[in-house]
Design an enzyme around this catalytic site. Structure first.
Site, mmCIF file in Angstrom:
data_model
loop_
_atom_site.group_PDB
_atom_site.id
_atom_site.type_symbol
_atom_site.label_atom_id
_atom_site.label_comp_id
_atom_site.label_asym_id
_atom_site.label_seq_id
_atom_site.Cartn_x
_atom_site.Cartn_y
_atom_site.Cartn_z
ATOM 1 N N HIS A 68 0.824 -1.202 0.000
ATOM 2 C CA HIS A 68 0.000 0.000 0.000
ATOM 3 C C HIS A 68 0.862 1.258 0.000
ATOM 4 O O HIS A 68 0.510 2.269 -0.619
ATOM 5 C CB HIS A 68 -0.925 -0.020 1.219
ATOM 6 C CG HIS A 68 -1.783 1.183 1.348
ATOM 7 N ND1 HIS A 68 -1.679 2.071 2.400
ATOM 8 C CD2 HIS A 68 -2.766 1.673 0.552
ATOM 9 C CE1 HIS A 68 -2.560 3.036 2.247
ATOM 10 N NE2 HIS A 68 -3.229 2.832 1.141
ATOM 11 N N GLU A 71 1.641 1.996 -3.468
ATOM 12 C CA GLU A 71 0.504 2.594 -4.181
ATOM 13 C C GLU A 71 0.567 4.119 -4.101
ATOM 14 O O GLU A 71 0.258 4.819 -5.070
ATOM 15 C CB GLU A 71 -0.810 2.088 -3.593
ATOM 16 C CG GLU A 71 -2.043 2.705 -4.244
ATOM 17 C CD GLU A 71 -3.311 2.493 -3.446
ATOM 18 O OE1 GLU A 71 -4.088 3.459 -3.292
ATOM 19 O OE2 GLU A 71 -3.522 1.363 -2.973
ATOM 20 N N HIS A 72 0.967 4.631 -2.959
ATOM 21 C CA HIS A 72 1.120 6.085 -2.806
ATOM 22 C C HIS A 72 2.380 6.590 -3.501
ATOM 23 O O HIS A 72 2.355 7.589 -4.219
ATOM 24 C CB HIS A 72 1.198 6.435 -1.313
ATOM 25 C CG HIS A 72 -0.104 6.354 -0.592
ATOM 26 N ND1 HIS A 72 -0.696 7.445 0.006
ATOM 27 C CD2 HIS A 72 -0.942 5.306 -0.349
ATOM 28 C CE1 HIS A 72 -1.831 7.080 0.579
ATOM 29 N NE2 HIS A 72 -1.989 5.783 0.383
ATOM 30 N N GLU A 148 -4.391 8.337 6.879
ATOM 31 C CA GLU A 148 -5.387 7.474 6.252
ATOM 32 C C GLU A 148 -5.810 6.356 7.200
ATOM 33 O O GLU A 148 -7.002 6.040 7.338
ATOM 34 C CB GLU A 148 -4.823 6.888 4.955
ATOM 35 C CG GLU A 148 -5.788 6.003 4.193
ATOM 36 C CD GLU A 148 -5.187 5.422 2.921
ATOM 37 O OE1 GLU A 148 -5.912 4.686 2.225
ATOM 38 O OE2 GLU A 148 -4.001 5.693 2.625
#
Length: 443
Positions: A68, A71-72, A148
Site C-alpha cells: 500500500h 501505491e502512494h 489514512e
C-alpha cells in the site's frame, strides 16, 4: 458460449471475440510484460491498468504495509517526472488516474479519451518501472498513510471488517490489514519498501490491461516505445510470474466473540466464518445465496432485521474470495441496546436458511437481480479492464457476460441450500465494535 475463454499463461498470442462483438487479444511481449485488450464497440474512452501480481499477503516480515505504501509512492516521482509532472500529465488531458491495493494484487490505472491512450501508457510505464521512492517524499507519505489509517480507525464499520478478517484468517497473512498498521508503517523503512518494489515490479511480473476504444497493435507499439525508454528491450524474458497456488488454506477459526469496546451511538456487528475460494464452481450458487440472504431490499436479512423489526438501518451479507480461501458473513449496525437482539435474529435467519433453503421463487428473483447488476456493471470500461486483469492474474480464463449469466441461471435451490448448510455451519466468528459486552452478542 457458456464456458470461459482460456488464457494459457505461456501462450504468446491469444485472441477471440465475445458475443457482444468485443475483440479480446492477449500478447506476451519478449520482455515478459503480458498485455490484454478488449476493444468495445462504440466506446470513445479507454481504461488502462498496470497490474502487479502481489498484494499485502505477499509481504515479508519487516515489509508489512509496503504494498500500500508503494501505491502512494509511485505517484510521487520518477527519474523523468516529479509528482506534479505526473498529476499535470493526467489533468492536461482530462484523464482520471488512481490505484488500488488488494491482498493479492495492485493496480495503477487511468481512464482517458481514445486520443490519449499513448499518454496514459507512457506515464503509467514510467511510474511503475522507474519510481525513485524519493526519501523526502517517503517520509512525507508515511505521515499521509498514518492519517489514512487514523481515518479508517475512526470508521467502526472498517474496524469491524478488519477484526472479522483477522479472526477468520487467524495466523494467515490474509488476516493482516491491507494498509498495514500504524506500528508497521512507523517501523518500515525505505530500504524494505524499495526491496519489495524491485523484487515484484519486473517486466515478467507486470500485466497491462486496457478496455474501451483501444487498438491492440497501437497499444503494443506505444508500450514498447515506453519500455524501451526505460531500457526494457526485446530480450527473452525469464519465467512469468506464476498464478497462485490453489491449495486450500487450513482455516479453522475457533468459535469466538471478540469485541473492541469504544464509545459511539452504534454497535457494528459481524457474524460469519470461512467461505470458498474464487475458483470454486459453487461461486455461482454463492452469488445467489448472498443475494437472497442480504444482497438487496427483498433479502431475508433486510426484511427481517430492518423492515419487520426496525433494528438496523444497514444490514447485509457479503462474500470475499482469494486463490486459496474465502470468507462469508453478515454485517449490521444497530443501537447498543438492540445489539443482542440483532445478533440473535441474524443467527435465526441463517439457521433457518441453512435448514430449509430458498424457495424456487426466491432463487428466480435472485437470478434476475444478479443478471441486472452484472450487466449494468459492465457498462463502464473500468469494469472491463478490471475483469481482464483478474482473469489473467486470478483465474487463467475469462468469463464473458453470457457465460456468467448462463451459470447463474443454472443454479438450483438445492445447490444454494447445500452451500448454505456448509457455510452457515462454519459461521462461528462474531466481531463487534462499540459500547457492548461480548456476552450481549454471543450465540
Amino acid at each position: 458460449m457458456l464456458f470461459p475463454h482460456a488464457l494459457p499463461i505461456d501462450a504468446e498470442e491469444t485472441a477471440f471475440t465475445l458475443d457482444d462483438g468485443s475483440a479480446i487479444r492477449r500478447t506476451v511481449l519478449p520482455c515478459g510484460v503480458r498485455v490484454l485488450t478488449e476493444r468495445v464497440p462504440g466506446a470513445h474512452s479507454a481504461t488502462i491498468g498496470f497490474w502487479s501480481p502481489v498484494g499485502s499477503r505477499d509481504e515479508h516480515e519487516g515489509q508489512h504495509g509496503s504494498t500500500h505504501f508503494l501505491e502512494h509512492l509511485l505517484f510521487k516521482g520518477t527519474r523523468e517526472r516529479t509528482a506534479l509532472d505526473i498529476a499535470v500529465a493526467f489533468d492536461r488531458i482530462g484523464g482520471e488516474s488512481n490505484a488500488l491495493t488488494g491482498k493479492e494484487h495492485t493496480c495503477y490505472y487511468a481512464k482517458v479519451r481514445d486520443a490519449d491512450v499513448d499518454v496514459a501508457v507512457e506515464v503509467l510505464t514510467d511510474m511503475v518501472l522507474d519510481s525513485v521512492l524519493d526519501p523526502e517524499e517517503f517520509e512525507r507519505e508515511r505521515k499521509v498513510i498514518l492519517e489514512e489509517l487514523a481515518m479508517n480507525e475512526d470508521d467502526p464499520a472498517d474496524v469491524v471488517h478488519e477484526l472479522f478478517s483477522a479472526l477468520v484468517y487467524r495466523g494467515q497473512s490474509l488476516g493482516r490489514p491491507i494498509g498495514g498498521t500504524p506500528d508497521s508503517i512507523r517501523a518500515v523503512d525505505r530500504v524494505a519498501v524499495w526491496q519489495h518494489y524491485r523484487a515484484n515490479y519486473r517486466p515478467e511480473d507486470i500485466v497491462v490491461t486496457a478496455s474501451g476504444a483501444v487498438d491492440h497493435d497501437a497499444l503494443l507499439a506505444g508500450l514498447e516505445r515506453a519500455l524501451a525508454a526505460h531500457g526494457v528491450t526485446a530480450t527473452a524474458h525469464g519465467p512469468l510470474h506464476p498464478r497462485r497456488d490453489r491449495t486450500l488454506l487450513p482455516l479453522s477459526p475457533d468459535p469466538d466473540v471478540t469485541v473492541r469496546r469504544r464509545d459511539g451511538e452504534q454497535v457494528n456487528l459481524l457474524i460469519g466464518g470461512p467461505g470458498i475460494p474464487r475458483w470454486d464452481e459453487r461461486r455461482f450458487a454463492l452469488s445467489v445465496l448472498n443475494a437472497l440472504l442480504g444482497g438487496g431490499m427483498s433479502s431475508r436479512l433486510f426484511q427481517e432485521v430492518r423492515e419487520r423489526r426496525g433494528l438496523a438501518y444497514s444490514v447485509y451479507s457479503f462474500a470475499g474470495s482469494h486463490a486459496d480461501a474465502g470468507a462469508f458473513g453478515v454485517y449490521a449496525g444497530t443501537r447498543p441496546e438492540s445489539a443482542g437482539e440483532v445478533a440473535h435474529v441474524i443467527r435465526e435467519v441463517l439457521a433457518g436458511f441453512a435448514e430449509s433453503g430458498p424457495t424456487e421463487a426466491e432463487v428466480e428473483r435472485a437470478k434476475g437481480q444478479l443478471a441486472g447488476a452484472i450487466t449494468l456493471g459492465l457498462e463502464d470500461t473500468s469494469r472491463h479492464m478490471t475483469r481482464l486483469g483478474r482473469a489473467e492474474l486470478d483465474l487463467g480464463e475469462l468469463w464473458d457476460l453470457p457465460a456468467n449469466l448462463g451459470r447463474i441461471a443454472a443454479v438450483t435451490p438445492a445447490q444454494v441450500r447445500d452451500l448454505a448448510a456448509e457455510l452457515i455451519g462454519q459461521a462461528t466468528v462474531t466481531a463487534a465494535v462499540g459500547p457492548v459486552d461480548a456476552d450481549a452478542v454471543a450465540g
